[in-house]
Design an enzyme around this catalytic site. Structure first.
Site, PDB file in Angstrom:
ATOM      1  N   ARG A   1       0.797  -1.343   0.023  1.00 52.04           N
ATOM      2  CA  ARG A   1      -0.001  -0.090  -0.141  1.00 52.04           C
ATOM      3  C   ARG A   1       0.945   1.216   0.266  1.00 52.04           C
ATOM      4  NH1 ARG A   1      -4.409   0.457   4.728  1.00 52.04           N
ATOM      5  NH2 ARG A   1      -2.777   1.210   6.003  1.00 52.04           N
TER       6      ARG A   1
ATOM      7  N   GLU B   1     -16.131   6.111   5.877  1.00 49.43           N
ATOM      8  CA  GLU B   1     -15.238   5.452   6.914  1.00 49.43           C
ATOM      9  C   GLU B   1     -15.010   6.646   8.170  1.00 49.43           C
ATOM     10  OE1 GLU B   1     -11.295   4.946   5.663  1.00 49.43           O
ATOM     11  OE2 GLU B   1     -11.368   6.640   4.464  1.00 49.43           O
TER      12      GLU B   1
ATOM     13  N   LYS C   1      -2.584   6.977   1.156  1.00 54.29           N
ATOM     14  CA  LYS C   1      -2.291   7.063   2.612  1.00 54.29           C
ATOM     15  C   LYS C   1      -1.290   8.311   2.724  1.00 54.29           C
ATOM     16  CE  LYS C   1      -1.989   4.721   7.055  1.00 54.29           C
ATOM     17  NZ  LYS C   1      -3.053   5.402   7.599  1.00 54.29           N
TER      18      LYS C   1
HETATM   19  N1  PMP Z   1      -9.148   4.610   7.333  1.00 56.04           N
HETATM   20  C1  PMP Z   1      -8.449   5.466   7.420  1.00 56.04           C
HETATM   21  C2  PMP Z   1      -8.649   7.063   7.141  1.00 56.04           C
HETATM   22  C3  PMP Z   1      -7.102   5.417   8.188  1.00 56.04           C
HETATM   23  O1  PMP Z   1      -6.196   6.418   8.451  1.00 56.04           O
HETATM   24  C4  PMP Z   1      -6.862   4.021   8.631  1.00 56.04           C
HETATM   25  C5  PMP Z   1      -5.566   3.753   9.368  1.00 56.04           C
HETATM   26  N2  PMP Z   1      -5.447   4.427  10.376  1.00 56.04           N
HETATM   27  C6  PMP Z   1      -7.971   3.097   8.317  1.00 56.04           C
HETATM   28  C7  PMP Z   1      -9.081   3.575   7.708  1.00 56.04           C
HETATM   29  C8  PMP Z   1      -7.545   1.750   8.736  1.00 56.04           C
HETATM   30  O2  PMP Z   1      -6.692   0.936   8.001  1.00 56.04           O
HETATM   31  P1  PMP Z   1      -5.880  -0.032   8.582  1.00 56.04           P
HETATM   32  O3  PMP Z   1      -6.522  -1.376   8.938  1.00 56.04           O
HETATM   33  O4  PMP Z   1      -4.765  -0.568   7.237  1.00 56.04           O
HETATM   34  O5  PMP Z   1      -4.876   0.496   9.470  1.00 56.04           O
END
Ligand code: PMP
Length: 285
Positions: free
Chosen positions: A52, A184, A151
């Site tokens: 990622r 989200e 990200k």
């Molecule tokens: N959405 C956002 C906006 C995030 O910043 C994160 C990670 N902190 C997630 C979802 C969750 O992603 P992951 O399970 O890969 O940590």
């Protein structure tokens, strides 16, 4: 205790791990990052996180100055050096230092930084009793402005929503997309349980492709729970039997109130409890 930070190939005490004030990561949020967990001395899903990271970098035309294999070694080395059995890793790559202007082509030295630390995101009782959240008036970045799949170091969109949540006494806030669909939370993906089936917004709702989200979908599927990636509205969340959030830092955490509507019977539900247990087993497997 001072942590040891990996920066551009060197392991140094945290105080000595510094970047230039001309770094575009600082000046413009121009860079990418990952947040990962260490369980029993091992990095959970390191390969997926790095995939990622490289994809985020590609999307912003940032060349990470080392191959993924070298970054795997550097991450494992930093974890070993800090001797943490359980903890959190923040891996970031900035554009590097340039001029005060925007032009990223003037930045010649991307900074690669790996920080390892302890983590305690939410108090333990919230994993039993659940969170209360609100829907933020701040919508998630429109994918045509800045794709939520990236990200990036620019988290201001999420920070504004988080601030609104905090002002309302909530540690997390739900973000909708530009179409008014559920996207989200500010740092977590969202799941809904209805009549024994599991639903989460699809990637094209404009969300981060959460690694924990993926793991939970796999776990639920293997456990015989029907899983769906489906667009939903706030209404679907309000009338859900259970709601929970997932993230590397948050893991699997129940939500028991959304915009002052009680979810289900107001307590962590059986599917959330079961998936949390399976998740805890999976991360140490
Ligand atoms: N959405 C956002 C906006 C995030 O910043 C994160 C990670 N902190 C997630 C979802 C969750 O992603 P992951 O399970 O890969 O940590």
């Amino acid at each position: 205790m001072s942590r040891t930070v990996w920066i551009n190939g060197d392991l140094v005490p945290a105080e000595q791990a510094t970047v230039s004030v001309f770094d575009h990561g600082l000046l413009y949020g121009d860079g990418v990052f990952e947040g990962m967990r260490i369980y029993s001395g091992k990095v959970f899903r390191l390969k997926e996180h790095l995939e990622r990271l490289y994809e985020s970098a590609k999307a912003i035309c940032l060349t990470i100055p080392m191959p993924p294999e070298a970054l795997v070694d550097a991450t494992n080395l930093t974890v070993e050096e800090n001797a943490l059995e359980d903890g959190y890793i923040r891996l970031l790559v900035t554009r590097g230092s340039g001029t005060l202007g925007l032009d990223p082509n003037r930045c010649g030295n991307p900074q690669v930084i790996i920080i390892v630390d302890k983590i305690a995101l939410y108090p333990a009782e919230l994993y039993e009793n659940g969170l209360e959240i609100i829907t933020s008036s701040v919508i998630r970045n429109h994918p045509a402005a800045l794709s939520p799949r990236i990200k990036s170091l620019n988290y201001l969109n999420n920070i504004l929503a988080k601030l609104e949540g905090l002002q309302a006494g909530c540690v997390e806030a739900l973000m909708l997309n530009h179409k008014g669909e559920v996207a989200e939370c500010t740092g977590d993906n969202i799941f809904v349980v209805k009549k024994g089936e599991l639903y989460t917004p699809p990637l094209d709702a404009g969300i981060l492709a959460g690694i924990t989200r993926e793991v939970v979908l796999e776990i639920a599927d293997a456990d015989g729970v029907p899983t769906w990636e489906a667009s939903m509205t706030k209404h679907d969340v309000y009338v859900a039997d259970e709601v929970f959030l997932t993230g590397s830092a948050a893991e699997v955490i129940p939500v028991v109130k959304v915009d002052s509507r009680q979810i289900g019977d107001g307590r962590r539900g059986p599917v959330t409890k079961r998936l949390n247990e399976l998740f805890k087993a999976a991360v140490r497997a």
